[in-house]
Design a protein around this motif. Structure first.
Motif, mmCIF file in Angstrom:
data_model
loop_
_atom_site.group_PDB
_atom_site.id
_atom_site.type_symbol
_atom_site.label_atom_id
_atom_site.label_comp_id
_atom_site.label_asym_id
_atom_site.label_seq_id
_atom_site.Cartn_x
_atom_site.Cartn_y
_atom_site.Cartn_z
ATOM 1 N N ALA A 205 0.850 -1.254 -0.180
ATOM 2 C CA ALA A 205 0.304 0.358 -0.157
ATOM 3 C C ALA A 205 0.707 1.063 -0.320
ATOM 4 O O ALA A 205 -0.239 2.312 -1.024
ATOM 5 C CB ALA A 205 -0.953 0.055 1.515
ATOM 6 N N LEU A 206 1.615 1.390 0.827
ATOM 7 C CA LEU A 206 2.901 2.515 0.969
ATOM 8 C C LEU A 206 3.809 2.694 -0.099
ATOM 9 O O LEU A 206 4.085 4.220 -0.470
ATOM 10 C CB LEU A 206 3.431 2.405 2.213
ATOM 11 C CG LEU A 206 2.380 2.596 3.769
ATOM 12 C CD1 LEU A 206 3.586 2.128 4.775
ATOM 13 C CD2 LEU A 206 2.629 4.249 3.831
ATOM 14 N N LEU A 207 4.201 1.292 -0.976
ATOM 15 C CA LEU A 207 4.898 1.775 -2.724
ATOM 16 C C LEU A 207 3.774 2.225 -3.541
ATOM 17 O O LEU A 207 4.093 2.811 -3.970
ATOM 18 C CB LEU A 207 5.286 0.330 -2.771
ATOM 19 C CG LEU A 207 6.305 0.395 -3.655
ATOM 20 C CD1 LEU A 207 7.300 1.726 -3.770
ATOM 21 C CD2 LEU A 207 7.310 -1.112 -4.007
ATOM 22 N N ARG A 208 2.239 1.935 -3.293
ATOM 23 C CA ARG A 208 1.229 2.338 -4.629
ATOM 24 C C ARG A 208 1.141 4.354 -3.980
ATOM 25 O O ARG A 208 1.407 4.917 -4.605
ATOM 26 C CB ARG A 208 -0.165 1.883 -4.422
ATOM 27 C CG ARG A 208 0.316 0.545 -4.846
ATOM 28 C CD ARG A 208 -0.830 0.281 -4.562
ATOM 29 N NE ARG A 208 -1.469 -1.735 -4.592
ATOM 30 C CZ ARG A 208 -0.585 -2.814 -5.438
ATOM 31 N NH1 ARG A 208 -0.692 -1.805 -6.998
ATOM 32 N NH2 ARG A 208 -0.812 -4.198 -5.809
ATOM 33 N N ALA A 209 1.222 4.153 -2.664
ATOM 34 C CA ALA A 209 1.295 5.792 -2.439
ATOM 35 C C ALA A 209 2.509 6.647 -2.845
ATOM 36 O O ALA A 209 2.533 8.027 -3.344
ATOM 37 C CB ALA A 209 1.153 6.192 -1.062
ATOM 38 N N GLU A 210 3.882 6.181 -2.936
ATOM 39 C CA GLU A 210 5.019 6.371 -3.227
ATOM 40 C C GLU A 210 4.846 6.613 -4.504
ATOM 41 O O GLU A 210 5.627 7.348 -4.973
ATOM 42 C CB GLU A 210 6.424 5.759 -2.907
ATOM 43 C CG GLU A 210 6.732 5.862 -1.562
ATOM 44 C CD GLU A 210 6.612 7.221 -0.741
ATOM 45 O OE1 GLU A 210 7.421 7.799 -1.130
ATOM 46 O OE2 GLU A 210 7.133 6.738 0.475
#
Length: 395
Positions: A205-210
């Motif tokens: 999820a956080l990699l998608r945000a990045e």
């Protein structure tokens, strides 16, 4: 009561080819507006390699759905010929709900299309049983929508959590820290809220945000690794902008990566596991025993270190060294353009991040970055799961 989900390999219904092409093209237009807006339609056509006619039609649909808006004030002085009215993301009309389930608490947030957190609430678990957590989440989502989302159209709900998360089935397959197995939380939340629901792991999820909104989005869309360190530790990696999930959606399990010199007993019964060595639970327990903090969370440790506590700072530095060794191993394994470390100390203080970087082999330390969302890591994680699908298929 929530019934355990049946394990299958089916990955959901796919759109027919014509629908998929339109959806993909609309997503390309919306992402171009996100990246470059305010931007003229002619510039969108060049950026996406779509025809001018296609961009005009898709932009009209996106305007109708209030995902983008015209910003004539950004056009500059008038020139010769037909004026070009730039397009930008509409930050006021729509939103998504972001949900994060941590070991001690849940986070429910409202985010706009740029991933900005508009409002959030956090609630400690009354009971960690899935039925109790899901009931509290449904109540929290309803309250947030009533108090903060009334004037916006909510497009979707995204949920992020630790453990083994099957995003295709909408199921938390295994979350040892919560004691969950095969919990079909996606279907439960969709049925209660009436929203499309997507779920994923913390790190993915956080990699998608990045990739969408981060300070190093260009590198993240190339090749990237993200190491998430909280009560749960997991990792995500991507190549060519595609985040790897694995055939069982189980990629990224590094909780039991061996760590030298750790005598903490892991949930698996062994000592020397990464998650046992660096988890917030262990760090907070040690800080409480030393009377360094008054409240049982890592933010108290970071605040104490910032206020000059040498003992709190030493705890964060020790953790950063262990996290750095794991990050160095991951960097050697994947050789990414950028490696993100989403960890409480590195997110908010420069010294722990430099300690992580110091563990890397020479020449790659500058590829290591802290999270781009230090103030809203958990809310952003949940929201990014929903926003990733909005930008992929906005219509």
């Amino acid at each position: 009561m929530i019934q355990p989900a049946a394990r299958t390999t089916r990955r959901g219904d796919l759109p027919v080819p014509g629908q998929r092409r339109q959806s993909d093209s609309a997503g390309a237009v919306l992402r171009a507006v996100l990246d470059y807006g305010p931007i003229a339609r002619s510039s969108i056509a060049r950026a996406t390699r779509l025809s001018a006619a296609s961009v005009t039609g898709l932009a009209a649909s996106l305007l109708e759905h209030r995902l983008i808006r015209e910003v004539p004030e950004a056009a500059g002085p008038p020139g010769i010929g037909r004026p070009h009215v730039p397009l930008d993301i509409d930050g006021d009309a729509v939103a998504v709900i972001g949900v994060h389930i941590a070991v001690p608490r849940t986070t429910v947030a409202l985010l706009d299309l740029r991933g900005r957190v508009l409002a959030q609430r956090q609630d400690l678990h009354r009971d960690k049983h899935p039925d109790s957590v899901i009931a509290a989440l449904i109540e929290g989502v309803a309250t947030l929508r009533r108090e903060h989302g009334a004037r916006r159209r909510v497009l979707a709900l995204g949920l992020a959590t630790g453990g083994w998360v099957d995003s295709f089935q909408g199921t938390v397959v295994e979350h040892p820290a919560l004691g969950w197995n095969d919990v079909p939380i996606g279907a439960a939340l969709a049925g209660a809220t009436g929203l499309p629901v997507r779920i994923d792991s913390n790190s993915r999820a956080l990699l998608r945000a990045e990739q969408l909104f981060g300070a190093a989005a260009a590198q993240a869309r190339g090749s990237a690794v993200l190491l998430f360190v909280g009560n749960v530790v997991d990792v995500a990696f991507s190549s060519g902008g595609v985040i790897h999930q694995g055939p069982r959606s189980a990629a990224g399990a590094v909780a039991h990566l061996p760590v030298e010199g750790c005598d903490e007993v892991c949930s698996c019964g062994r000592t020397g596991c990464l998650q046992a060595a660096v988890s917030e639970r262990v760090l907070v327990r040690r800080a409480l025993a030393a009377n360094l903090i008054a409240r049982p969370d890592i933010h108290g440790i970071v605040d104490a270190a910032r206020d000059g506590s040498a003992a709190a700072f030493a705890l964060l530095e020790e953790r950063a060294r262990l996290v750095g060794r794991a990050a160095a191993l991951l960097h050697d394994l994947f050789d990414p353009e950028v490696l993100f470390v989403a960890e409480g100390g590195a997110n908010r203080l420069p010294e722990p991040l430099e300690t992580v970087r110091a563990q890397m082999r020479p020449g790659v330390a500058d590829t290591v970055r802290a999270s781009s969302f230090p103030s809203h890591v958990l809310a952003t994680a949940g929201g990014a799961v929903a926003l990733d699908h909005v930008y992929a298929a906005p219509l």
